[in-house]
Motif scaffolding. Structure first.
Motif, PDB file in Angstrom:
ATOM      1  N   LEU A 269      53.698  68.799  51.398  1.00  0.00           N
ATOM      2  CA  LEU A 269      54.666  67.752  51.084  1.00  0.00           C
ATOM      3  C   LEU A 269      54.590  67.401  49.613  1.00  0.00           C
ATOM      4  CD1 LEU A 269      54.018  65.443  54.172  1.00  0.00           C
ATOM      5  CD2 LEU A 269      55.779  67.203  53.912  1.00  0.00           C
ATOM      6  N   ILE A 270      55.745  67.318  48.963  1.00  0.00           N
ATOM      7  CA  ILE A 270      55.833  66.976  47.545  1.00  0.00           C
ATOM      8  C   ILE A 270      56.658  65.698  47.468  1.00  0.00           C
ATOM      9  CG2 ILE A 270      56.526  67.756  45.250  1.00  0.00           C
ATOM     10  CD1 ILE A 270      56.639  70.580  47.322  1.00  0.00           C
ATOM     11  N   GLY A 271      55.974  64.558  47.436  1.00  0.00           N
ATOM     12  CA  GLY A 271      56.647  63.273  47.474  1.00  0.00           C
ATOM     13  C   GLY A 271      56.678  62.584  46.128  1.00  0.00           C
TER      14      GLY A 271
ATOM     15  N   VAL B 157      53.526  62.394  43.564  1.00  0.00           N
ATOM     16  CA  VAL B 157      53.920  62.243  42.168  1.00  0.00           C
ATOM     17  C   VAL B 157      54.441  60.829  41.959  1.00  0.00           C
ATOM     18  CG1 VAL B 157      55.387  63.091  40.307  1.00  0.00           C
ATOM     19  CG2 VAL B 157      54.476  64.694  42.005  1.00  0.00           C
ATOM     20  N   ALA B 158      53.785  60.085  41.087  1.00  0.00           N
ATOM     21  CA  ALA B 158      54.158  58.701  40.773  1.00  0.00           C
ATOM     22  C   ALA B 158      54.388  57.886  42.048  1.00  0.00           C
ATOM     23  CB  ALA B 158      55.399  58.668  39.872  1.00  0.00           C
ATOM     24  N   PRO B 159      53.377  57.857  42.948  1.00  0.00           N
ATOM     25  CA  PRO B 159      53.586  57.059  44.155  1.00  0.00           C
ATOM     26  C   PRO B 159      53.776  55.595  43.792  1.00  0.00           C
ATOM     27  CG  PRO B 159      51.276  57.685  43.955  1.00  0.00           C
ATOM     28  CD  PRO B 159      52.032  58.403  42.868  1.00  0.00           C
TER      29      PRO B 159
ATOM     30  N   GLY C  56      44.802  66.093  48.951  1.00  0.00           N
ATOM     31  CA  GLY C  56      45.849  65.456  48.173  1.00  0.00           C
ATOM     32  C   GLY C  56      45.658  65.604  46.682  1.00  0.00           C
ATOM     33  N   LEU C  57      46.786  65.618  45.996  1.00  0.00           N
ATOM     34  CA  LEU C  57      46.842  65.672  44.542  1.00  0.00           C
ATOM     35  C   LEU C  57      47.743  64.525  44.121  1.00  0.00           C
ATOM     36  CD1 LEU C  57      46.183  67.520  42.036  1.00  0.00           C
ATOM     37  CD2 LEU C  57      48.381  68.623  42.468  1.00  0.00           C
ATOM     38  N   LEU C  58      47.233  63.608  43.318  1.00  0.00           N
ATOM     39  CA  LEU C  58      48.007  62.443  42.884  1.00  0.00           C
ATOM     40  C   LEU C  58      48.272  62.570  41.384  1.00  0.00           C
ATOM     41  CD1 LEU C  58      47.409  58.780  43.971  1.00  0.00           C
ATOM     42  CD2 LEU C  58      48.154  59.346  41.679  1.00  0.00           C
TER      43      LEU C  58
ATOM     44  N   GLY D 243      40.855  60.009  48.410  1.00  0.00           N
ATOM     45  CA  GLY D 243      40.149  61.274  48.223  1.00  0.00           C
ATOM     46  C   GLY D 243      41.004  62.339  47.574  1.00  0.00           C
ATOM     47  N   CYS D 244      41.933  61.918  46.722  1.00  0.00           N
ATOM     48  CA  CYS D 244      42.840  62.847  46.032  1.00  0.00           C
ATOM     49  C   CYS D 244      42.301  63.193  44.651  1.00  0.00           C
ATOM     50  CB  CYS D 244      44.206  62.189  45.814  1.00  0.00           C
ATOM     51  SG  CYS D 244      45.138  61.861  47.296  1.00  0.00           S
ATOM     52  N   GLU D 245      42.633  64.386  44.200  1.00  0.00           N
ATOM     53  CA  GLU D 245      42.415  64.716  42.802  1.00  0.00           C
ATOM     54  C   GLU D 245      43.459  63.930  42.002  1.00  0.00           C
ATOM     55  OE1 GLU D 245      43.056  68.335  39.611  1.00  0.00           O
ATOM     56  OE2 GLU D 245      42.879  68.860  41.737  1.00  0.00           O
TER      57      GLU D 245
END
Length: 181
Positions: free
Chosen positions: A67-69, A94-96, A117-119, A141-143
């Motif tokens: 998912l790319i949100g 991305v920019a949550p 996750g990747l933030l 727990g995201c990078e």
């Protein structure tokens, strides 16, 4: 883009969708095989509506979802991923938006995500101060990927095609594919 990892990419735009010049729209133009959430009302803040839209599109997936949100779409992505970890390889947030901004304190908790996750965050994002991005990345727990002073990482901030972001996504997808073997 390599799709041989058997991971299906799905774009989850935020409120008001992602207009034609937005990086999500540009990526979808370049990769029409990717899934993209559709909404009846893009202006309504409705977490369950967004999740239902992800459910609807997920039925078309040929493998686990990446998912790319963006913005509110990132929040919906992480909630969906936590509810459906067997169907989700990971999330790129991305920019949550700040969950409290939408009264989602009970839905989005400071707990590790059920999937990798990747933030991607900016120091000048009006919807999520960088200190909060750091907090959420650690809690989930995201990078954390710090891209400096980049506003809300949207068209208004100068993010159209955004090849660097696409390369980062593909790096993340390759890592997810390697770890699933």
């Amino acid at each position: 883009m390599s799709e041989n990892q058997n991971i299906t990419r799905m774009l989850i735009p935020g409120l008001r969708d992602s207009e034609a010049g937005h990086w999500q729209s540009r990526w979808h133009e370049q990769n029409p095989q990717w899934l993209r959430v559709k909404q009846r009302n893009w202006a309504q803040v409705d977490l369950e509506g967004w999740i239902t839209a992800i459910d609807r599109e997920q039925t078309l997936a040929k493998g686990p979802l990446l998912l790319i949100g963006h913005s509110f779409g990132a929040l919906a992505s992480l909630v969906w991923a936590n509810r459906n970890p067997p169907l989700c390889a990971g999330v790129m947030l991305v920019a949550p938006a700040e969950p409290m901004r939408f009264g989602l304190d009970d839905d989005i908790l400071p707990e590790p995500l059920a999937v990798p996750g990747l933030l991607v965050a900016s120091h000048t994002d009006p919807l999520l101060p960088f200190a909060r991005a750091q907090f959420w990345a650690q809690a989930w727990g995201c990078e954390l990927v710090d891209i400096g002073e980049a506003g809300h990482i949207n068209v208004e901030s100068g993010f159209g095609e955004w090849p660097w972001g696409l390369a980062k996504l593909e790096e993340f997808a390759a890592l997810l594919a390697a770890n699933s073997c």
